[in-house]
Design an enzyme around this catalytic site. Structure first.
Site, mmCIF file in Angstrom:
data_model
loop_
_atom_site.group_PDB
_atom_site.id
_atom_site.type_symbol
_atom_site.label_atom_id
_atom_site.label_comp_id
_atom_site.label_asym_id
_atom_site.label_seq_id
_atom_site.Cartn_x
_atom_site.Cartn_y
_atom_site.Cartn_z
ATOM 1 N N SER A 148 0.836 -1.198 0.000
ATOM 2 C CA SER A 148 0.000 0.000 0.000
ATOM 3 C C SER A 148 0.867 1.242 0.000
ATOM 4 O O SER A 148 1.992 1.237 0.531
ATOM 5 C CB SER A 148 -0.905 0.011 1.233
ATOM 6 O OG SER A 148 -1.552 1.257 1.381
ATOM 7 N N TYR A 161 -1.100 -0.565 10.008
ATOM 8 C CA TYR A 161 -1.280 -0.932 8.596
ATOM 9 C C TYR A 161 -0.025 -0.606 7.787
ATOM 10 O O TYR A 161 0.461 -1.425 6.995
ATOM 11 C CB TYR A 161 -2.494 -0.160 8.076
ATOM 12 C CG TYR A 161 -2.900 -0.440 6.650
ATOM 13 C CD1 TYR A 161 -3.617 -1.585 6.322
ATOM 14 C CD2 TYR A 161 -2.621 0.475 5.639
ATOM 15 C CE1 TYR A 161 -4.031 -1.815 5.009
ATOM 16 C CE2 TYR A 161 -3.030 0.254 4.340
ATOM 17 C CZ TYR A 161 -3.735 -0.888 4.032
ATOM 18 O OH TYR A 161 -4.144 -1.117 2.734
ATOM 19 N N LYS A 165 2.371 -3.232 5.760
ATOM 20 C CA LYS A 165 2.483 -3.129 4.306
ATOM 21 C C LYS A 165 3.925 -2.896 3.859
ATOM 22 O O LYS A 165 4.341 -3.390 2.807
ATOM 23 C CB LYS A 165 1.576 -2.009 3.798
ATOM 24 C CG LYS A 165 0.084 -2.311 3.917
ATOM 25 C CD LYS A 165 -0.297 -3.615 3.240
ATOM 26 C CE LYS A 165 -1.785 -3.768 3.059
ATOM 27 N NZ LYS A 165 -2.157 -5.070 2.448
#
Length: 225
Positions: A148, A161, A165
């Protein structure tokens, strides 16, 4: 360029909606047999995955539904075992399953941090590990991880997150080297897409432009020979 995936078997995690759904349908449209994985509900149902599998079958393709929680190593091994018993090989793995637990780092609990790491990073590691020896013995494998822009550049409220990622990129760089002699290609995509995970976070006009279907051609290419 025409890409033919006839005879190839693909596992797509988090394939019940959004990017995963789009990837599963695209791979099937190019001839792959697809395991449509999406986390089962408490009663064991996989309604979203069933719907995607039905779309594939209605278009003349082959699909299996699987409700594995990718954060659970034992369940992942069972998913791979089911795939091998059904189709005898695994050529493509699309690591796409994910969750969000967004909060500023000040307010984020370590449970929220760990849960996101467990699904995104450990889930990717579990699935990759479970197919690695199969792909090595076949001397063929294509693995795509869903990274991401948050991992690459950061985003407020997504320390968990972003960490998961970006860690995928490090794993990709190492596994690409380890898999090269066995014809196993490992890549990451870092898409921004209009999905249930980003709804309300992206302006509506941009949300519509960033349809998951704009990302899937890249997945199909990276999953091909």
């Amino acid at each position: 360029m025409s890409i033919n995936l006839e005879g190839r078997v693909a596992i797509v995690t988090g394939a019940g909606q959004g990017l995963g759904r789009s990837h599963a349908l695209a791979l099937a449209a190019h001839g792959a047999k697809v395991v449509v994985n999406d986390l089962a509900t408490a009663d064991g149902s996989c309604a979203n995955a069933e719907a995607v599998a039905a779309e594939i079958r209605d278009s003349g393709g082959e699909a299996l539904v699987n409700g594995t929680n990718v954060a659970d190593w034992g369940q992942v091994q069972d998913m791979v075992r089911q795939t091998m018993e059904t189709w005898g090989r695994i050529d493509i793995l699309i690591n796409n399953a994910g969750i969000l637990r967004d909060k500023s780092f000040l307010k984020m609990s370590m449970d929220d941090f760990r849960e996101v790491i467990d699904v995104h990073l450990m889930g990717t590691a579990h699935c990759t590990k479970a197919v690695w020896e199969i792909m090595r013995s076949q001397a063929y494998g294509r693995i795509v991880m869903t990274s991401s822009s948050t991992g690459l550049y950061g985003n407020f409220g997504q320390a968990n997150y972003g960490a998961a990622k970006m860690a995928m990129v490090g794993m990709m760089n190492t596994l690409d080297k380890e898999g090269a002699k066995y014809n196993i290609h490992v890549n990451c995509l870092a898409p921004t897409a209009g999905t249930a995970m980003t709804e309300g976070l992206i302006p509506e006009t941009l949300f519509k432009l960033l349809a998951p279907e704009t990302v899937s051609p890249g997945v199909v290419f990276l999953a091909s020979e």
